[in-house]
Design an enzyme around this catalytic site. Structure first.
Site, PDB file in Angstrom:
ATOM      1  N   ASP A   1     -28.172  62.425 -86.945  1.00  0.00           N
ATOM      2  CA  ASP A   1     -27.432  63.097 -85.874  1.00  0.00           C
ATOM      3  C   ASP A   1     -28.277  63.083 -84.593  1.00  0.00           C
ATOM      4  O   ASP A   1     -29.328  63.700 -84.530  1.00  0.00           O
ATOM      5  CB  ASP A   1     -27.149  64.550 -86.294  1.00  0.00           C
ATOM      6  CG  ASP A   1     -26.117  65.215 -85.395  1.00  0.00           C
ATOM      7  OD1 ASP A   1     -25.605  66.287 -85.777  1.00  0.00           O
ATOM      8  OD2 ASP A   1     -25.806  64.650 -84.320  1.00  0.00           O
TER       9      ASP A   1
ATOM     10  N   HIS B   1     -27.139  64.132 -81.780  1.00  0.00           N
ATOM     11  CA  HIS B   1     -26.757  65.431 -81.194  1.00  0.00           C
ATOM     12  C   HIS B   1     -26.618  65.375 -79.674  1.00  0.00           C
ATOM     13  O   HIS B   1     -27.144  66.226 -78.952  1.00  0.00           O
ATOM     14  CB  HIS B   1     -27.770  66.510 -81.603  1.00  0.00           C
ATOM     15  CG  HIS B   1     -27.110  67.827 -81.901  1.00  0.00           C
ATOM     16  ND1 HIS B   1     -27.032  68.833 -80.997  1.00  0.00           N
ATOM     17  CD2 HIS B   1     -26.470  68.259 -82.998  1.00  0.00           C
ATOM     18  CE1 HIS B   1     -26.397  69.878 -81.522  1.00  0.00           C
ATOM     19  NE2 HIS B   1     -26.045  69.550 -82.744  1.00  0.00           N
TER      20      HIS B   1
ATOM     21  N   GLU C   1     -24.730  59.707 -85.405  1.00  0.00           N
ATOM     22  CA  GLU C   1     -23.748  60.721 -84.976  1.00  0.00           C
ATOM     23  C   GLU C   1     -24.022  61.241 -83.579  1.00  0.00           C
ATOM     24  O   GLU C   1     -25.158  61.443 -83.189  1.00  0.00           O
ATOM     25  CB  GLU C   1     -23.792  61.888 -85.959  1.00  0.00           C
ATOM     26  CG  GLU C   1     -22.910  63.035 -85.606  1.00  0.00           C
ATOM     27  CD  GLU C   1     -23.099  64.214 -86.543  1.00  0.00           C
ATOM     28  OE1 GLU C   1     -23.640  64.014 -87.644  1.00  0.00           O
ATOM     29  OE2 GLU C   1     -22.753  65.337 -86.157  1.00  0.00           O
TER      30      GLU C   1
ATOM     31  N   GLU D   1     -17.390  66.470 -83.714  1.00  0.00           N
ATOM     32  CA  GLU D   1     -17.438  67.853 -84.226  1.00  0.00           C
ATOM     33  C   GLU D   1     -17.096  68.864 -83.135  1.00  0.00           C
ATOM     34  O   GLU D   1     -16.641  69.962 -83.437  1.00  0.00           O
ATOM     35  CB  GLU D   1     -18.796  68.163 -84.823  1.00  0.00           C
ATOM     36  CG  GLU D   1     -19.923  68.198 -83.862  1.00  0.00           C
ATOM     37  CD  GLU D   1     -21.255  68.486 -84.555  1.00  0.00           C
ATOM     38  OE1 GLU D   1     -21.565  67.838 -85.568  1.00  0.00           O
ATOM     39  OE2 GLU D   1     -21.967  69.389 -84.087  1.00  0.00           O
TER      40      GLU D   1
HETATM   41  C1  CS2 Z   1     -24.550  69.632 -86.357  1.00  0.00           C
HETATM   42  C2  CS2 Z   1     -24.179  71.070 -86.374  1.00  0.00           C
HETATM   43  O1  CS2 Z   1     -23.831  69.626 -88.599  1.00  0.00           O
HETATM   44  C3  CS2 Z   1     -23.965  68.940 -87.574  1.00  0.00           C
HETATM   45  O2  CS2 Z   1     -23.673  67.750 -87.459  1.00  0.00           O
HETATM   46  O3  CS2 Z   1     -24.204  68.958 -85.195  1.00  0.00           O
HETATM   47  O4  CS2 Z   1     -25.134  71.717 -87.154  1.00  0.00           O
HETATM   48  C4  CS2 Z   1     -24.123  71.753 -85.027  1.00  0.00           C
HETATM   49  O5  CS2 Z   1     -25.405  71.729 -84.437  1.00  0.00           O
HETATM   50  C5  CS2 Z   1     -23.678  73.188 -85.243  1.00  0.00           C
HETATM   51  O6  CS2 Z   1     -22.456  73.173 -85.942  1.00  0.00           O
HETATM   52  C6  CS2 Z   1     -23.525  73.907 -83.920  1.00  0.00           C
HETATM   53  O7  CS2 Z   1     -23.053  75.204 -84.154  1.00  0.00           O
HETATM   54 MG    MG Z   2     -23.592  67.006 -85.538  1.00  0.00          MG
END
Ligand code: CS2
Ligand code: MG
Length: 402
Positions: A210, A212, A236, A262
């Protein structure tokens, strides 16, 4: 089946969760997750002050009509708060209908497309060696797919690194905490992590990562290219996705599969990404994307373009969302993988559930409905605790995507 009452239950068994409970004149109730990490009370108020008064007396079986009423009737469409509130109502109504008919929810969607839902776990470590060991621990437990996130020497604000036991909860009590992020050390380090993982575990396991939202499109293209030898299941959130077109640049440079979504809350956030085949997995979730009714629409559009589901499933979505997600995962024909960050035992106590993990897959169970309940007496023991997600800055102080 008429809606007689509905209420919002805010509880904090380890972290904050918001749950909507709808009760009917036939003595049945349904529940839906309304948790929006760091903005929980906004959704609680949206439901209590603006939605619940409109629900009383309505036919609980009219799921689609109620969805349209809440989406179009608000005038102010879309957005994470609105769509989480709509999701909670939608999930509770699907739960109710399945209970009224005495069937597990997946049967209402079209029955099983698979025996179980492959899930991926979160492995993280403070350095490369600890992360490699953590991935091995999850492979030992039977996971076929594991996400790897590692601390990086010299970078304080790396995403996804938990405490020493590996448990990771991004929201912190009180006001947002600030951390410093640096891109270049990350771009140099990450290929080394996946080289080490492949050296140790071979090409068999599905490895995920991820990013992010932290790279520019060309940096994301560079990372994807550098990871190609290690054949990731997905990279991701490589870059912020408000500009869906920016993913075309990534696509032009790398075949590393891309997952995004997400933070999406309607089909409009991902229509161009899907139709342009700019992504490989769509991560929209039951709780954040308007419930099962809307997530089905997203998945059906994705299926036309060979895009598979990879629904978000972090611990800041309650077991109610996980339960509904697993019923969805059992049905959806273009399933990819389901994220599964295990909740804390206290959370599982407040939300007893039928779903279970077995040999890398999860099963929602055969209980009528989505198979998750809330123990309101226990929930009342854990009042809401103000908490917010962190904020990231670059070394020069520039506010950056966390
Ligand atoms: C993250 C999440 O799970 C993931 O892929 O991107 O942990 C995200 O940081 C949290 O849901 C934010 O609340
Ligand atoms: Mg994520």
């Amino acid at each position: 089946m008429k809606i007689e009452s509905a209420r919002v239950i805010v509880t904090c068994p380890g972290r904050n969760f918001v749950t909507l409970k709808i009760e009917t004149d036939q003595g049945l109730h349904g529940i839906g997750d309304a948790t929006l990490n760091g903005r929980e009370l906004a959704v609680a108020s949206y439901l209590t002050d603006h939605v619940i008064p409109c629900l009383i007396g309505r036919d609980a079986h009219r799921i689609e009509d109620l969805w349209q009423f809440l989406y179009k009737g608000a005038y102010w469409r879309r957005g994470p708060v609105t769509m989480a509130a709509i999701a909670a109502v939608d999930t509770a109504l699907w739960d109710l209908k399945a209970k009224a008919l005495g069937v597990p929810l997946y049967q209402l969607l079209g029955g099983r497309s698979r025996d179980g839902a492959m899930v991926y776990a979160h492995a993280n470590g403070r350095d490369l060696a600890e992360t490699v060991d953590r991935v091995g621990e999850y492979l030992e437990k039977g996971y076929k797919a594991v996400r790897a996130q590692s601390g990086i020497p010299g970078v304080a604000g790396v995403y996804g690194i938990g405490k020493k036991d590996g448990h990771y909860e991004p929201a912190t009590k009180g006001l947002p905490q600030e951390s410093i992020w640096a891109t270049e050390p990350y771009l140099d380090f990450t290929p080394k992590l996946f080289e080490a993982l492949r050296d140790k575990y071979g090409m068999g396991p599905h490895l995920l990562h991820d990013v992010h939202h932290r790279l520019t499109p060309i940096e994301a293209a560079r990372l994807g290219k550098s990871l190609e030898p290690y054949r990731l299941f997905w990279m991701e959130d490589p870059t912020p996705a408000e500009n869906q077109e920016s993913f075309r640049l990534i696509r032009q440079h790398t075949v590393t599969p891309v997952a995004v979504g997400e933070v999406f809350n309607t089909i409009w956030d991902c229509k161009d990404l899907i139709e342009g085949q700019l992504i490989d997995y769509i991560r929209a979730s039951v709780v954040h994307a308007g419930g099962i009714t809307h997530l089905r629409r997203i998945a059906d559009l994705a299926a036309l373009y060979g895009v598979r589901t990879g629904c978000h499933g972090a611990t800041d979505m309650s077991p109610v969302c996980m339960g509904a997600a697993l019923h969805f995962a059992l049905w959806v024909p273009n399933f990819g993988v389901q994220e599964h960050m295990a909740h804390e035992p206290l959370t599982d106590e407040v939300f007893p559930h039928a779903y279970r993990f077995e040999d890398g897959y999860m099963h929602p169970g055969e209980t009528p409905g989505h198979g998750v309940e809330i123990d309101e007496t226990l929930a009342a023991k854990y009042p809401y605790e103000p908490a917010q997600l962190p904020v990231a800055r670059l070394p020069d102080g520039t506010l950056w995507s966390w």
